[in-house]
Structures are given as structure tokens and as C-alpha cells.
Design a protein around this motif. Structure first.
Motif, PDB file in Angstrom:
ATOM      1  N   LEU A 169       0.825  -1.212   0.000  1.00 31.73           N
ATOM      2  CA  LEU A 169       0.000   0.000   0.000  1.00 31.73           C
ATOM      3  C   LEU A 169       0.856   1.258   0.000  1.00 31.73           C
ATOM      4  O   LEU A 169       0.521   2.258  -0.658  1.00 31.73           O
ATOM      5  CB  LEU A 169      -0.955  -0.009   1.195  1.00 31.73           C
ATOM      6  N   ASN A 170       1.957   1.232   0.732  1.00 29.21           N
ATOM      7  CA  ASN A 170       2.852   2.383   0.729  1.00 29.21           C
ATOM      8  C   ASN A 170       3.432   2.639  -0.654  1.00 29.21           C
ATOM      9  O   ASN A 170       3.664   3.790  -1.039  1.00 29.21           O
ATOM     10  CB  ASN A 170       3.987   2.176   1.737  1.00 29.21           C
ATOM     11  N   ALA A 171       3.662   1.554  -1.413  1.00 29.13           N
ATOM     12  CA  ALA A 171       4.241   1.688  -2.756  1.00 29.13           C
ATOM     13  C   ALA A 171       3.176   1.982  -3.816  1.00 29.13           C
ATOM     14  O   ALA A 171       3.523   2.297  -4.960  1.00 29.13           O
ATOM     15  CB  ALA A 171       4.999   0.415  -3.122  1.00 29.13           C
ATOM     16  N   HIS A 172       1.889   1.867  -3.443  1.00 29.54           N
ATOM     17  CA  HIS A 172       0.809   2.064  -4.409  1.00 29.54           C
ATOM     18  C   HIS A 172      -0.265   2.996  -3.836  1.00 29.54           C
ATOM     19  O   HIS A 172      -1.462   2.737  -3.951  1.00 29.54           O
ATOM     20  CB  HIS A 172       0.179   0.712  -4.798  1.00 29.54           C
ATOM     21  N   GLU A 173       0.192   4.081  -3.264  1.00 28.21           N
ATOM     22  CA  GLU A 173      -0.766   4.998  -2.646  1.00 28.21           C
ATOM     23  C   GLU A 173      -1.770   5.540  -3.658  1.00 28.21           C
ATOM     24  O   GLU A 173      -2.929   5.806  -3.318  1.00 28.21           O
ATOM     25  CB  GLU A 173      -0.023   6.166  -1.981  1.00 28.21           C
ATOM     26  N   GLU A 174      -1.334   5.667  -4.908  1.00 31.61           N
ATOM     27  CA  GLU A 174      -2.244   6.196  -5.928  1.00 31.61           C
ATOM     28  C   GLU A 174      -3.428   5.262  -6.159  1.00 31.61           C
ATOM     29  O   GLU A 174      -4.527   5.705  -6.528  1.00 31.61           O
ATOM     30  CB  GLU A 174      -1.498   6.433  -7.249  1.00 31.61           C
TER      31      GLU A 174
END
Length: 350
Positions: free
Chosen positions: A216-221
Motif C-alpha cells: 500500500l505504501n508503494a501504491h498509494e495512488e
């Protein structure tokens, strides 16, 4: 002289009696030892290899299984593969060398154990797939919950919360876990026709909470406009909720889970996790122990279904899971004794 001779005779008789009694005592003690050894050697021997004990539930499975098997007169050797399929294969080989009667497997990789299962069968050892079906191997029994139903229960929670549809993420377990495909199948079938759009689908390699958090941190978008996150188990849900809490979104995004871990039940009580799927482990592990002893004795498993492992039809003992949310948390989890009230509501204001 007569008196002395009589004394000698009495003494000799007493000594003979003592020696006779001593001899009987030694013989009796030796006999007990041999009986105990024979009894121990006749006990059913069960080898169990677990994927790992990262998830809370497997410790409970282990303890219940071992306790029930011992009650039924079996000895259990438990091994932990620590998520390493090669290690698990070696452990099964060790059980084969030990000539156990039954091997029960919680598979690291459902598709990689066919050869070693065949080797066990070649040595007349029965094999049970526990909770995760070992594929294309023809294990003698599969004991699990209805995993498609698990996915449907998760889907029902999201559908009920999003009656007009919405955007969701899926964070599931590793693809090598056969149960993941079954849960996904049940989930995907259920959401069809409900205007629910899956933004992304991430398979966490090791079921670890930090994998979900890091994703989730790497795919906040991808989180923009997401209204629900389907999590394959409670550990993954924990990582998701940590991320949501740090971004002031906890309680505003629907999160599902599975296993009714204590921390998940705490989050349900607190309102940050919508639901979990409760699977009565005592019933499952106890049933597996009973089945293991039965097949070791050559007895039939009554009322079993069948399931295809991709090549063979495997006898299947299936138990039903149950959805848990704030409305039935007390009646299902606490009243059953699965978790204690004071533990579930530990962080709540009194």
C-alpha cells in the motif's frame, strides 16, 4: 551338634526363599518393562509438517491436533518448514524413514509435493492434506473448511456495505497456496453483477502483514477512491489497517479478513476491521486427529465428500465457516470460548 545342624538348615531354607523372591521380583520388573515397550511401539505414529507458525491460528491447530491424537492413543511428531518447500519435502522424507503410520501436511506449496507423497504411498504410509489441498498427488484425505464459502462471506460483507457498488482492492495470499484460488473463486463469483470494480489484486508471497503494508505504501495512488479492501487473512488485514491508520483512513475503508485472530477481533470491536471469517479450529483439528487415527487403523471415513486435486478425486471432510462482525462478535467468538472477553475488548474504554 543337632541344634547347630538345625540352625544351618533353617538358614539355608531362608536364604533360598530370599533368592527365590528376589528372582521373582527381577523377573516381574523385567516383564513390566517389556510390556511398556511393546505398548509404546504399538501406538500409532503421526508425523505433521506445518508450512510455518507465522500466523496465530496454526499454533492453535497444532495444539488441538496433538492433544486429541494423544487422547486417541497416537504419538505425534510436529515439524515446522518455516515456509521452505524443500525443507518440507525433507521433513516428509524424515517421516517416511521413521516409518510413521500417517503424515499430515499443511503445504508450503500445494503443487510441489506430488513426488514425495507418492514416495510415502510406496511405503504404505497414508497422507492427509490439512486445510490446504496438495494438488495432483492423490492424498488419502483432505480436511478443511469450505474455502469458496470463505470468499463468499467476505464478498457478502462488502456487498452489504456498498449496495451501489464501488472500487476495491484485493490483497490475498501466495498463488502456490491452493486455498487462495478457492477463496478468490468464491469471492469473484459473488461480487459479479454488483458494480464492484477491482482496482488491483496483490498476492502476498508469505502471508505477512508487512507485505500488505509495504504494498500500500508503494501504491498509494491505487488507494484513491477505494472503498473496500478484501484481505486474504487477518495478518494481511493488520498490515492494511496499519497503513490506513497512519493515513487517517482507518474505519473509513471496509476491510475483511479470515481466521478470527485475536487482534482482528479487537479491531472489529474498535471499528477498524469490518469482518473476519471464523473457522472453529478446535473442531477442524480435532476432526483431523480422529481421521488420522481411523485411517491408520484402516477404518473408513464416514460422510466424506470428494474434491478434485487436479488429477485425482480425494475424499474430503468439509466444515463450514462463519462470518463475524460487530453484531455477532460476542455470540460467536466470546460465547464459544475462542477468545476471552477481556482480551477482545482490551483496548476499549470501559
Amino acid at each position: 551338634m543337632k541344634k547347630s545342624g538345625g540352625l544351618i538348615l533353617v538358614t539355608a531354607v531362608l536364604m533360598a526363599l530370599v533368592m527365590s523372591v528376589s528372582g521373582c521380583a527381577v523377573k516381574s520388573q523385567t516383564g513390566v518393562d517389556h510390556t511398556e515397550e511393546a505398548s509404546a511401539s504399538e501406538r500409532i505414529q503421526i508425523g505433521v509438517t506445518f508450512d510455518s507458525f507465522i500466523n496465530e491460528r496454526w499454533l492453535r491447530d497444532r495444539d488441538v491436533f496433538v492433544s486429541r491424537a494423544r487422547e486417541l492413543g497416537a504419538d505425534v511428531n510436529v515439524q515446522n518448514a518455516n515456509g521452505d518447500v524443500k525443507e518440507q519435502i525433507d521433513q516428509i522424507g524424515y517421516f517416511i524413514d521413521k516409518k510413521v503410520d500417517v503424515i499430515m501436511i499443511v503445504a508450503v506449496d500445494s503443487a510441489s509435493l506430488g513426488d514425495v507423497v507418492k514416495k510415502a504411498h510406496d511405503h504404505n504410509i497414508r497422507v492427509i492434506s490439512y486445510d490446504r489441498l496438495v494438488t495432483d498427488s492423490g492424498t488419502d484425505l483432505y480436511v478443511s473448511f469450505d474455502n469458496e464459502a470463505v470468499g463468499k462471506l467476505m464478498a457478502n460483507s462488502i456487498i452489504d456495505s456498498l449496495p451501489h457498488g464501488g472500487r476495491i482492492l484485493k490483497i490475498t495470499g501466495p498463488e502456490k497456496d491452493h486455498n487462495v484460488s478457492l477463496v478468490n473463486e468464491g469471492f469473484d463469483k459473488r461480487i459479479r453483477g454488483h458494480q464492484i470494480s477491482i482496482v488491483d489484486d496483490f498476492a502476498a508471497p508469505f502471508w505477512k502483514s508487512e507485505e500488505a503494508y509495504d504494498y500500500l505504501n508503494a501504491h498509494e495512488e491505487d488507494m484513491r477512491g477505494v472503498q473496500a479492501i478484501m484481505c486474504g487473512n487477518d495478518a494481511l488485514a493488520g498490515g492494511v489497517i496499519q497503513f490506513l491508520a497512519e493515513n487517517r483512513m482507518a474505519g473509513h475503508v471496509i476491510v475483511t479478513g479470515q481466521d478470527a485472530d485475536l487482534d482482528a477481533c479487537q479491531r472489529i470491536a474498535e471499528g477498524t476491521q469490518a469482518m473476519t471469517v471464523y473457522k472453529p479450529i478446535e473442531e477442524l483439528a480435532g476432526k483431523a486427529a480422529e481421521c488420522a487415527v481411523k485411517i491408520a487403523k484402516g477404518e473408513e471415513i464416514e460422510d466424506s465428500l470428494t474434491i478434485s486435486d487436479g488429477t485425482y478425486d480425494v475424499p474430503y471432510v468439509r466444515l463450514e465457516p462463519q462470518s463475524v462482525n460487530r453484531d455477532n462478535l460476542d455470540s460467536v467468538i466470546i460465547d464459544s470460548g475462542f477468545h476471552m472477553r477481556e482480551d477482545v475488548y482490551l483496548h476499549m474504554e470501559r
